[in-house]
Structure formats: structure tokens, C-alpha cells
Design a protein around this motif. Structure first.
Motif, mmCIF file in Angstrom:
data_model
loop_
_atom_site.group_PDB
_atom_site.id
_atom_site.type_symbol
_atom_site.label_atom_id
_atom_site.label_comp_id
_atom_site.label_asym_id
_atom_site.label_seq_id
_atom_site.Cartn_x
_atom_site.Cartn_y
_atom_site.Cartn_z
ATOM 1 N N ALA A 181 0.831 -1.209 0.000
ATOM 2 C CA ALA A 181 0.000 0.000 0.000
ATOM 3 C C ALA A 181 0.862 1.254 0.000
ATOM 4 N N MET A 182 1.915 1.243 0.797
ATOM 5 C CA MET A 182 2.809 2.397 0.862
ATOM 6 C C MET A 182 3.502 2.629 -0.484
ATOM 7 N N PHE A 183 3.888 1.542 -1.144
ATOM 8 C CA PHE A 183 4.549 1.625 -2.444
ATOM 9 C C PHE A 183 3.602 2.207 -3.500
ATOM 10 N N LEU A 184 2.346 1.745 -3.499
ATOM 11 C CA LEU A 184 1.365 2.233 -4.474
ATOM 12 C C LEU A 184 1.087 3.727 -4.281
ATOM 13 N N ILE A 185 0.871 4.124 -3.030
ATOM 14 C CA ILE A 185 0.609 5.544 -2.758
ATOM 15 C C ILE A 185 1.820 6.387 -3.125
ATOM 16 N N SER A 186 2.995 5.895 -2.751
ATOM 17 C CA SER A 186 4.226 6.641 -3.023
ATOM 18 C C SER A 186 4.410 6.878 -4.515
ATOM 19 N N ASN A 187 4.196 5.831 -5.308
ATOM 20 C CA ASN A 187 4.372 5.962 -6.759
ATOM 21 C C ASN A 187 3.334 6.875 -7.384
ATOM 22 N N THR A 188 2.104 6.796 -6.875
ATOM 23 C CA THR A 188 1.049 7.662 -7.405
ATOM 24 C C THR A 188 1.364 9.129 -7.106
ATOM 25 N N ILE A 189 1.796 9.385 -5.881
ATOM 26 C CA ILE A 189 2.160 10.756 -5.502
ATOM 27 C C ILE A 189 3.361 11.233 -6.311
ATOM 28 N N LYS A 190 4.292 10.332 -6.591
ATOM 29 C CA LYS A 190 5.473 10.701 -7.374
ATOM 30 C C LYS A 190 5.068 11.228 -8.753
ATOM 31 N N ILE A 191 4.095 10.554 -9.365
ATOM 32 C CA ILE A 191 3.628 10.992 -10.687
ATOM 33 C C ILE A 191 3.028 12.391 -10.597
ATOM 34 N N THR A 192 2.236 12.612 -9.540
ATOM 35 C CA THR A 192 1.621 13.930 -9.329
ATOM 36 C C THR A 192 2.688 14.997 -9.113
ATOM 37 N N PRO A 216 1.458 20.335 1.790
ATOM 38 C CA PRO A 216 0.274 19.992 0.970
ATOM 39 C C PRO A 216 0.320 18.567 0.428
ATOM 40 N N PHE A 217 1.523 18.123 0.015
ATOM 41 C CA PHE A 217 1.644 16.763 -0.491
ATOM 42 C C PHE A 217 1.453 15.737 0.631
ATOM 43 N N LEU A 218 1.979 16.055 1.803
ATOM 44 C CA LEU A 218 1.825 15.170 2.958
ATOM 45 C C LEU A 218 0.344 15.020 3.314
ATOM 46 N N LEU A 219 -0.362 16.151 3.342
ATOM 47 C CA LEU A 219 -1.797 16.123 3.635
ATOM 48 C C LEU A 219 -2.575 15.406 2.531
ATOM 49 N N GLU A 220 -2.129 15.581 1.285
ATOM 50 C CA GLU A 220 -2.789 14.901 0.169
ATOM 51 C C GLU A 220 -2.699 13.384 0.331
ATOM 52 N N GLY A 221 -1.529 12.901 0.707
ATOM 53 C CA GLY A 221 -1.366 11.465 0.938
ATOM 54 C C GLY A 221 -2.239 10.976 2.079
ATOM 55 N N MET A 222 -2.353 11.781 3.131
ATOM 56 C CA MET A 222 -3.199 11.411 4.272
ATOM 57 C C MET A 222 -4.673 11.377 3.865
ATOM 58 N N TRP A 223 -5.084 12.338 2.992
ATOM 59 C CA TRP A 223 -6.466 12.324 2.477
ATOM 60 C C TRP A 223 -6.726 11.055 1.679
ATOM 61 N N LEU A 224 -5.751 10.662 0.851
ATOM 62 C CA LEU A 224 -5.897 9.444 0.051
ATOM 63 C C LEU A 224 -6.084 8.221 0.954
ATOM 64 N N GLY A 276 -4.357 3.593 7.087
ATOM 65 C CA GLY A 276 -4.545 4.326 5.835
ATOM 66 C C GLY A 276 -3.919 5.708 5.879
ATOM 67 N N VAL A 277 -4.178 6.443 6.964
ATOM 68 C CA VAL A 277 -3.660 7.813 7.104
ATOM 69 C C VAL A 277 -2.137 7.803 7.211
ATOM 70 N N VAL A 278 -1.607 6.879 8.020
ATOM 71 C CA VAL A 278 -0.147 6.838 8.245
ATOM 72 C C VAL A 278 0.603 6.455 6.975
ATOM 73 N N ILE A 279 0.156 5.380 6.292
ATOM 74 C CA ILE A 279 0.891 4.965 5.092
ATOM 75 C C ILE A 279 0.706 5.971 3.962
ATOM 76 N N GLY A 280 -0.453 6.647 3.927
ATOM 77 C CA GLY A 280 -0.654 7.695 2.925
ATOM 78 C C GLY A 280 0.292 8.865 3.152
ATOM 79 N N GLY A 281 0.384 9.314 4.405
ATOM 80 C CA GLY A 281 1.290 10.416 4.741
ATOM 81 C C GLY A 281 2.744 10.044 4.531
ATOM 82 N N TRP A 282 3.085 8.806 4.939
ATOM 83 C CA TRP A 282 4.480 8.367 4.797
ATOM 84 C C TRP A 282 4.869 8.220 3.328
ATOM 85 N N GLY A 283 3.954 7.666 2.510
ATOM 86 C CA GLY A 283 4.234 7.525 1.083
ATOM 87 C C GLY A 283 4.469 8.871 0.426
#
Length: 294
Positions: A181-192, A216-224, A276-283
Motif C-alpha cells: 500500500a505504501m509503495f502504491l501511494i508513493s508511486n502515485t504521488i510521485k507521478i503527481t 500539501p503533499f503530505l496532507l494529500e497522501g493522508m487524504w488518500l 490508511g492515514v499513516v501509510i498515505g502520509g508516509w508515502g
């Protein structure tokens, strides 16, 4: 951080989710599927752990007292058993109680033994740790006035190995899913972030700090992660409700009963949300870090 700045970061993170609609959908879908699997595995593992704990606590050593032992000698034996450092409790069961239990569990045919009861008086010994059962049983066998000890030697040791292996496998699977999950979020955010790299460069040129850009990116990941946890929480809560009713009605006794719906489901739901919130923010944090070249 000032309240106005924090509000600005929140607005930017929400705007980014809207601007990148398809990427947001892809990220949320990936998080949803992963958290659903994580949630199901957590429910299964927690119940398996409960079953294992119940089974382990049900393990006991039945110490058969020598038929020739007097009451005084039985008392001496009990004192010796209670002094063993690994022993938690020692309970006496007379041969009459043993026969009654035998008749109850095996059938009325054994009532013929009431005329001449061949059974032994028994001390039921429970250890502080179930895994110490084989060791304590061997110590007890060497004691005076002990005829034999019974604890299901091969079955108990096999059971402990199976439970230990299943717990380890479950932990590995859950950790693996979390990293996925962390890898998927991280890669998606990377594209953004890659699509907005010029914006980041301009912000740095005008003096924006790394944390000002990162928030903003950190919060975006947490929202995801937060949005992606909604469906898994609903699915796990409703699924476990029906599963609990189905299993509770068909499993006799309390030994292998599943965990009670409340508060277990609420605890799992909160755990899924936090994951969800932690791995989104960390990614997001790890993705932005690379682009900021810290």
C-alpha cells in the motif's frame, strides 16, 4: 505553524485531489483494495490469536496420584507441586469426580465402574505459560506418589508449533500488504509531483522552505489514505457482523468462540483508518523528499 498557513495547506491538498481526479481515483482504489485485504487479515489473525490463546490456556497436566498414597502423602505432593516455579495453580479432583466426568463425556455405559472405581485421584496442574507444560510434566513424573502424568504430549507440542508458525505467517502477510500500500501511494504521488516539479522549483526559488512545499503533499497522501479506508471499514464491519452471527450459533461452548463484535470491530475500524492515514502520509513524505533533494 500559523493557523492561516495550515488552512492554506489544507486547501492546496484538497485542490490537488480535485485537479488530479483520475490519479486520485487510482490511488484511492489501490489503497481501498490493499486496506480491505489488510483488514480481512487483521480480523482473521486476531481471531486466530484468540483461538490459540484459548487453546493454550486449556492445556493442563493431569497428575494421576498413586493408588496407595494416603491423604497426608497427597497433601505433601500438592505442596511440592505448588512450589514449582512454573506452576500457576493446582486443583484436586477425586476419583469419584473423575468417574462422573467420564460418564458425562463418554456415556452412561461407564456407570458400571461405580461398583468398583479403578480411577486415580488427580491433581490438575496449570502452568503460568502453556509452553512450559512439557517441561513441568517431566518434573512431576519424577516426584514421589505420582503414578503418571497426561497432557497430550505429541499433540500439545505439535499444536504449539502450528500456532507459532501461523502467527508468524500472518504477521509477514500483513506487513507485506502494508508495504504494498505504501509503495502504491508513493508511486502515485510521485507521478503527481513530477507533473508539478516546475511549480516546486519556482516555490524554492522564491524562498519557500522544504516543509512549506512538503505539507500539501503530505496532507494529500493522508487524504488518500483516509478516503481509501472508508470502504474497507464498512466491508469489514458488515462482513464480520454476519460472520460472527453465523459462527457463534454453530460453535458450541466458549473455547473457539470468535471475538465479540463490539468493541472488536470498532478497534479494527480505527486501526484500518490509522493505517490508511499513516501509510498515505508516509508515502507522500518519501516521494516529496526525493524531488526536494534533501
Amino acid at each position: 505553524m500559523k493557523a492561516r498557513t495550515l488552512r492554506r495547506h489544507f486547501k492546496e491538498s484538497i485542490k490537488s485531489l480535485r485537479r488530479n481526479g483520475w490519479m486520485t481515483f487510482a490511488s484511492v482504489s489501490a489503497v481501498t483494495v490493499t486496506l480491505l485485504l489488510v483488514g480481512v487479515f487483521i480480523v482473521i489473525m486476531m481471531n486466530m490469536n484468540k483461538f490459540a490463546h484459548d487453546i493454550e490456556n486449556d492445556v493442563e497436566i493431569r497428575t494421576h496420584i498413586d493408588l496407595t498414597a494416603t491423604v497426608e502423602e497427597q497433601d505433601q505432593l500438592k505442596q511440592k507441586l505448588e512450589k514449582l516455579p512454573l506452576v500457576e495453580s493446582v486443583t484436586f479432583s477425586s476419583k469419584e469426580d473423575e468417574l462422573e466426568h467420564l460418564i458425562t463425556t463418554m456415556g452412561s455405559a461407564f456407570s458400571l465402574l461405580e461398583q468398583q472405581n479403578p480411577l486415580h485421584d488427580v491433581f490438575i496442574v496449570k502452568t503460568k505459560k502453556p509452553t512450559d507444560t512439557p517441561k513441568v510434566a517431566k518434573e512431576i513424573e519424577k516426584m514421589e506418589f505420582v503414578d503418571s502424568t497426561v497432557y497430550g504430549e505429541e499433540k500439545v507440542e505439535s499444536l504449539f508449533r502450528i500456532l507459532h508458525t501461523s502467527r508468524n505467517v500472518g504477521v509477514v502477510l500483513i506487513v507485506g500488504l502494508l508495504f504494498t500500500a505504501m509503495f502504491l501511494i508513493s508511486n502515485t504521488i510521485k507521478i503527481t509531483i513530477f507533473a508539478r516539479r516546475r511549480e516546486i522549483e519556482i516555490m524554492k526559488l522564491v524562498g519557500a522552505t522544504n516543509w512549506f512545499i512538503r505539507w500539501p503533499f503530505l496532507l494529500e497522501g493522508m487524504w488518500l489514505g483516509l478516503i481509501g479506508s472508508i470502504i474497507p471499514i464498512a466491508a469489514v464491519a458488515s462482513g464480520y457482523y454476519y460472520a460472527y452471527d453465523f459462527l457463534a450459533a454453530r460453535i458450541p461452548g466458549e473455547l473457539l468462540k470468535p471475538l465479540v463484535y463490539s468493541p472488536f470491530v470498532y478497534q479494527v475500524s480505527l486501526l484500518i483508518l490509522l493505517i490508511g492515514v499513516v501509510i498515505g502520509g508516509w508515502g507522500s513524505f518519501m516521494s516529496v523528499r526525493k524531488f526536494l533533494k534533501i
